[in-house]
Scaffold this motif. Structure first.
Motif: not given
Length: 110
Positions: A24-30, A56-69, A73-78
């Motif tokens: 959650r902390a890594a997700l800087v895009v609102p 829950l495990n699948a949720f954590v994995h999926r969002w971890w990949i988004s956090a890594c992305d 490239d935070p501007e790419g996510r925006r």
């Protein structure tokens, strides 16, 4: 073949830890943070009913990949969210290269 986030992160960019707080902390895009919060509530409700932690495990994995992305490239996510909103509104969006072409350039046969 599955791509792991660390394959795309430049040297020196730290990966977030694979836990809910770090993700959650890594997700800087609102938009990402809002979707994470809503999804977490839904998956925790599901776990309470089913008593199955697989969701829950699948949720954590999926969002971890988004956090890594986001870490890469935070501007790419925006920009991704801007383009998604334009597409949902029916506005024209720029077309990129087809996935097959990108994967072929990387030597991946699909």
């Amino acid at each position: 073949m599955t791509a792991q986030p660390q394959e795309f992160i430049s040297v020196g960019s730290p990966l977030p830890e694979k836990n809910l707080r770090a993700i959650r902390a890594a997700l800087v895009v609102p938009e990402d943070r809002e979707a994470f919060d809503a999804g977490l509530k839904a998956v925790l409700d599901e776990v309470r009913v089913t008593l199955d932690l697989g969701a829950l495990n699948a949720f954590v994995h999926r969002w971890w990949i988004s956090a890594c992305d986001t870490a890469k490239d935070p501007e790419g996510r925006r920009q991704m969210h801007v383009l998604a909103q334009q597409a949902l509104a029916g506005e024209p969006v720029p077309q990129g290269r087809p996935w097959r072409e990108i994967l072929a350039a990387r030597g991946i046969d699909v």
